[in-house]
Write a protein that holds these residues in place. Structure first.
Motif, PDB file in Angstrom:
ATOM      1  N   GLN A 135       0.837  -1.202   0.000  1.00 43.58           N
ATOM      2  CA  GLN A 135       0.000   0.000   0.000  1.00 43.58           C
ATOM      3  C   GLN A 135       0.871   1.250   0.000  1.00 43.58           C
ATOM      4  O   GLN A 135       0.788   2.090   0.894  1.00 43.58           O
ATOM      5  N   SER A 136       1.691   1.399  -1.029  1.00 43.81           N
ATOM      6  CA  SER A 136       2.703   2.456  -1.020  1.00 43.81           C
ATOM      7  C   SER A 136       2.160   3.837  -1.378  1.00 43.81           C
ATOM      8  O   SER A 136       2.769   4.845  -1.045  1.00 43.81           O
ATOM      9  N   VAL A 137       1.019   3.920  -2.062  1.00 44.64           N
ATOM     10  CA  VAL A 137       0.484   5.220  -2.474  1.00 44.64           C
ATOM     11  C   VAL A 137      -0.108   5.931  -1.260  1.00 44.64           C
ATOM     12  O   VAL A 137      -1.061   5.457  -0.647  1.00 44.64           O
ATOM     13  N   VAL A 138       0.465   7.104  -0.916  1.00 48.07           N
ATOM     14  CA  VAL A 138      -0.009   7.846   0.255  1.00 48.07           C
ATOM     15  C   VAL A 138      -0.681   9.158  -0.117  1.00 48.07           C
ATOM     16  O   VAL A 138      -1.315   9.788   0.736  1.00 48.07           O
ATOM     17  N   ALA A 139      -0.560   9.586  -1.367  1.00 46.05           N
ATOM     18  CA  ALA A 139      -1.236  10.807  -1.808  1.00 46.05           C
ATOM     19  C   ALA A 139      -1.345  10.795  -3.323  1.00 46.05           C
ATOM     20  O   ALA A 139      -0.443  10.313  -4.019  1.00 46.05           O
ATOM     21  N   VAL A 140      -2.459  11.322  -3.830  1.00 52.41           N
ATOM     22  CA  VAL A 140      -2.692  11.407  -5.271  1.00 52.41           C
ATOM     23  C   VAL A 140      -3.383  12.728  -5.575  1.00 52.41           C
ATOM     24  O   VAL A 140      -4.304  13.130  -4.860  1.00 52.41           O
ATOM     25  N   ALA A 141      -2.940  13.391  -6.634  1.00 52.27           N
ATOM     26  CA  ALA A 141      -3.621  14.587  -7.126  1.00 52.27           C
ATOM     27  C   ALA A 141      -3.780  14.434  -8.632  1.00 52.27           C
ATOM     28  O   ALA A 141      -2.799  14.204  -9.342  1.00 52.27           O
ATOM     29  N   GLY A 142      -5.015  14.536  -9.110  1.00 52.56           N
ATOM     30  CA  GLY A 142      -5.275  14.358 -10.534  1.00 52.56           C
ATOM     31  C   GLY A 142      -5.729  12.954 -10.847  1.00 52.56           C
ATOM     32  O   GLY A 142      -5.605  12.039 -10.028  1.00 52.56           O
ATOM     33  N   GLN A 143      -6.270  12.785 -12.060  1.00 54.01           N
ATOM     34  CA  GLN A 143      -6.794  11.487 -12.493  1.00 54.01           C
ATOM     35  C   GLN A 143      -6.290  11.158 -13.896  1.00 54.01           C
ATOM     36  O   GLN A 143      -6.817  11.661 -14.881  1.00 54.01           O
ATOM     37  N   VAL A 144      -5.240  10.365 -13.966  1.00 56.54           N
ATOM     38  CA  VAL A 144      -4.709   9.908 -15.253  1.00 56.54           C
ATOM     39  C   VAL A 144      -4.659   8.388 -15.292  1.00 56.54           C
ATOM     40  O   VAL A 144      -5.126   7.758 -16.228  1.00 56.54           O
ATOM     41  N   THR A 145      -4.097   7.793 -14.256  1.00 59.24           N
ATOM     42  CA  THR A 145      -3.951   6.333 -14.215  1.00 59.24           C
ATOM     43  C   THR A 145      -4.955   5.672 -13.276  1.00 59.24           C
ATOM     44  O   THR A 145      -4.955   4.448 -13.158  1.00 59.24           O
ATOM     45  N   GLY A 146      -5.772   6.475 -12.602  1.00 50.53           N
ATOM     46  CA  GLY A 146      -6.746   5.899 -11.688  1.00 50.53           C
ATOM     47  C   GLY A 146      -6.169   5.486 -10.350  1.00 50.53           C
ATOM     48  O   GLY A 146      -6.775   4.679  -9.634  1.00 50.53           O
TER      49      GLY A 146
END
Length: 214
Positions: free
Chosen positions: A38-49
């Motif tokens: 579970q390495s993803v801790v932040a996301v901004a934007g929607q390109v790869t979902g």
């Protein structure tokens, strides 16, 4: 002294603004490799979902395999499973001691630009090169399967039918692609190859020992 947590907290504050600056075609993903799958801790934007709690891709695994020797991987082009063309850069994050603990990934959807380039290539009689497909998903098993499947296609033989001598180069390739840097990957690979965990650990140790020989 900057700690890994402090660096991540600072980046979490700025990536929404960075993504907004580039518009709807931009996505920025922040990884904390210490969190395993579970390495993803932040996301901004929607390109790869991507979503918080998601896993790293094959590209991230490759960076993990490099360890503290990892370097910036800039402006590479891949294709998502849905067919979108993405230009990306992956920047390793280091703590004050120089240890890599995460990565900042910038993804730009260049599908429309790629279509224009392909059209111009057709007019000029130049066949466009297809970018490799990257598995962007929240399920590590899908990433694992994509990595193994790529090697399986290269072998042109089911991986669960390999002899031990055929299996050793495969395990070496999987190790070099960073698959075993994720906790819990080894038992899953063993199941996919149709061997016991003990056999996999023995074979993997043999591969790593051979790789150290001059």
């Amino acid at each position: 002294m900057e700690t890994a947590d402090a660096i991540l907290d600072a980046l979490k504050q700025v990536i929404p603004g960075l993504a907004a600056t580039f518009g709807r075609s931009c996505e920025i993903v922040l990884h904390d490799y210490r969190r395993g799958e579970q390495s993803v801790v932040a996301v901004a934007g929607q390109v790869t979902g991507r979503r918080i709690g998601g896993v790293t891709s094959e590209i991230g695994l490759r960076m993990l395999a490099q360890g503290d020797d990892a370097h910036d991987d800039l402006n590479y082009v891949t294709r998502t499973n849905s067919g979108r063309t993405v230009k990306s850069s992956t920047l390793p994050l280091r703590d004050a001691g120089g240890r890599v603990f995460g990565a900042l990934c910038v993804n730009l959807d260049v599908t429309a630009l790629r279509q224009v380039a392909d059209l111009l290539g057709d007019l000029a009689g130049v066949a466009p090169a297809a970018p490799p497909t990257t598995t962007f998903t929240d399920d590590f098993d899908e990433v694992l399967e994509a990595v193994i499947r790529a090697e399986e296609l290269a072998l042109a033989k089911p991986v669960d039918s390999l002899t031990r001598q055929e299996r050793l180069p495969l395990l070496r390739a999987l190790d070099e692609r960073g698959l075993f840097t994720v906790r819990g990957a080894a038992p899953r690979v063993a199941a996919r190859l149709g061997i016991s965990r003990a056999s996999l650990y023995t074979d993997l140790a043999a591969c790593r020992t051979d790789g150290q020989k001059p």
